[in-house]
Design an enzyme around this catalytic site. Structure first.
Site, PDB file in Angstrom:
ATOM      1  N   HIS A  14      -9.488   0.816   5.176  1.00 62.11           N
ATOM      2  CA  HIS A  14      -8.188   1.025   5.817  1.00 62.11           C
ATOM      3  C   HIS A  14      -8.370   1.926   7.045  1.00 62.11           C
ATOM      4  CE1 HIS A  14      -4.129   2.419   6.571  1.00 62.11           C
ATOM      5  NE2 HIS A  14      -3.734   1.316   5.964  1.00 62.11           N
TER       6      HIS A  14
ATOM      7  N   SER B  53       3.490  -2.286  10.409  1.00 69.51           N
ATOM      8  CA  SER B  53       4.939  -2.343  10.608  1.00 69.51           C
ATOM      9  C   SER B  53       5.545  -3.704  10.241  1.00 69.51           C
ATOM     10  CB  SER B  53       5.302  -1.938  12.044  1.00 69.51           C
ATOM     11  OG  SER B  53       4.889  -0.609  12.292  1.00 69.51           O
TER      12      SER B  53
ATOM     13  N   ASN C 260       0.873  -1.176   0.000  1.00 76.84           N
ATOM     14  CA  ASN C 260       0.000   0.000   0.000  1.00 76.84           C
ATOM     15  C   ASN C 260       0.912   1.229   0.000  1.00 76.84           C
ATOM     16  OD1 ASN C 260      -1.766   2.073   0.577  1.00 76.84           O
ATOM     17  ND2 ASN C 260      -2.327   1.333   2.610  1.00 76.84           N
ATOM     18  N   TRP C 261       0.974   1.898  -1.135  1.00 67.71           N
ATOM     19  CA  TRP C 261       1.922   3.018  -1.269  1.00 67.71           C
ATOM     20  C   TRP C 261       1.369   4.319  -0.688  1.00 67.71           C
ATOM     21  CZ3 TRP C 261       3.962   2.254  -7.023  1.00 67.71           C
ATOM     22  CH2 TRP C 261       4.585   0.998  -7.111  1.00 67.71           C
ATOM     23  N   LYS C 262       0.129   4.285  -0.237  1.00 64.91           N
ATOM     24  CA  LYS C 262      -0.501   5.462   0.392  1.00 64.91           C
ATOM     25  C   LYS C 262      -0.299   6.721  -0.470  1.00 64.91           C
ATOM     26  CE  LYS C 262      -0.207   3.164   4.827  1.00 64.91           C
ATOM     27  NZ  LYS C 262      -0.107   3.258   6.272  1.00 64.91           N
TER      28      LYS C 262
ATOM     29  N   GLU D 236      -6.789   4.371   8.107  1.00 68.38           N
ATOM     30  CA  GLU D 236      -6.672   5.813   7.849  1.00 68.38           C
ATOM     31  C   GLU D 236      -7.975   6.352   7.258  1.00 68.38           C
ATOM     32  OE1 GLU D 236      -2.989   5.441   5.697  1.00 68.38           O
ATOM     33  OE2 GLU D 236      -2.082   4.786   7.577  1.00 68.38           O
TER      34      GLU D 236
ATOM     35  N   GLY E 226       2.890  -1.164   4.364  1.00 69.11           N
ATOM     36  CA  GLY E 226       2.871   0.270   4.068  1.00 69.11           C
ATOM     37  C   GLY E 226       4.285   0.784   3.842  1.00 69.11           C
ATOM     38  N   GLY E 227       4.888   1.307   4.890  1.00 65.24           N
ATOM     39  CA  GLY E 227       6.199   1.954   4.789  1.00 65.24           C
ATOM     40  C   GLY E 227       7.242   1.114   4.063  1.00 65.24           C
TER      41      GLY E 227
ATOM     42  N   GLU F 193      -5.248  -5.219  10.654  1.00 68.49           N
ATOM     43  CA  GLU F 193      -4.244  -4.172  10.882  1.00 68.49           C
ATOM     44  C   GLU F 193      -4.549  -3.458  12.194  1.00 68.49           C
ATOM     45  OE1 GLU F 193      -2.325  -2.973   6.892  1.00 68.49           O
ATOM     46  OE2 GLU F 193      -4.071  -1.710   7.216  1.00 68.49           O
TER      47      GLU F 193
ATOM     48  N   GLY G   4       2.511   2.082  10.915  1.00 68.16           N
ATOM     49  CA  GLY G   4       3.456   3.182  10.753  1.00 68.16           C
ATOM     50  C   GLY G   4       4.156   3.589  12.037  1.00 68.16           C
TER      51      GLY G   4
END
Ligand code: PGA
Length: 249
Positions: free
Chosen positions: A94, A212, A9-11, A96, A233-234, A166, A172
């Protein structure tokens, strides 16, 4: 028999040129990968990345979609527009979206049903806040989000749904759920799917862990019976961190 499914997920990261560079690296470095893969760039890079990964073993995903096919929805993107770009799957619910943009279970469920109706695959994210975990409510929160997110989804359509667990406090933050804690929630979500759709569906559904995930914890997480992959993610933003996760052993 479930396959491992690793999604990036490149956000809200990367220009088209940067996204193209990452996609190109992943195509060459994952071509001998043995699992199922997906990347979800920002809407603005979908077309660029789609052209690079078309025909490879990497699926094209979007990070969200609107709950309607078209209409007066300023700033939204519809499933029809995503399909027009070759999108094959969409991440919905998600944390967010739930917490920063206040999407509730009812809205997420409308999106899930619409995406499935248009034959997209769905990654439905569920997960508890830190306060909910500390209050002993993690399982209950995930159960509610799963039941409400899947309301009205047929058993046939469920075969195109992946669930991503998640825990919000792990996203993150560098904090990961222990493999044991994550597996316990995955088992409980699998139980919920079993109650709704029966034992076969529960055994078949892929449940990813997200929060993470890094090269050094991926294999330990994926060794657990109920953890079938990762939503990253990151660490998905660089080939040197995503590829080792995608090729964990
Ligand atoms: P993270 O994000 O890997 O950076 O924790 C995971 C996600 O939000 O899907």
């Amino acid at each position: 028999m479930r396959t491992y499914y690793i999604a990036g997920n490149w956000k809200m990261h990367k220009t088209r040129a940067e996204a193209a560079e990452l996609a190109g690296a992943l195509v060459s470095q994952l071509k001998d990968g043995k699992h199922k893969y997906l990347v979800a760039p920002a809407f603005t890079s979908l077309e660029t990345v789609g052209a690079i990964i078309r025909g490879t073993n990497i699926l094209l995903g979007a990070q969200n979609c609107a709950p309607e096919e078209q209409g007066a929805h300023t700033g939204e993107v519809s499933v029809l527009q995503l399909k027009d770009l070759g999108v094959q799957a969409v991440i919905l619910g998600h944390s967010e979206r739930r917490h920063t943009y206040k999407e509730d279970d009812e809205l997420i469920n409308r999106k899930v049903k619409l995406a499935l109706q248009h034959h997209l695959e769905v990654i439905l994210c569920v997960g508890e806040l830190l306060a909910e975990r500390e209050a002993g409510k993690a399982e209950q929160v995930c159960e509610t989000q799963t039941v409400k997110g899947l309301a009205g989804v047929s058993a046939t359509d469920l075969s195109r749904v992946t669930i991503a667990y998640e825990p919000v406090w792990a996203i993150g933050t560098g904090k990961t759920a222990t493999p044991e804690d994550a597996d316990a929630i995955h088992a409980s979500i699998r139980g919920v799917v079993g109650k709704l759709y029966g034992a076969k569906a529960a055994g078949d559904i892929i449940i990813q862990y997200g929060g993470s995930v890094k090269p050094d914890n991926a294999a330990l997480l994926m060794a657990k019976e109920n953890i079938d992959g990762a939503l990253v993610g990151g660490a998905a933003l660089k080939p040197e961190t995503f590829v080792p996760i995608a090729k964990f052993s």
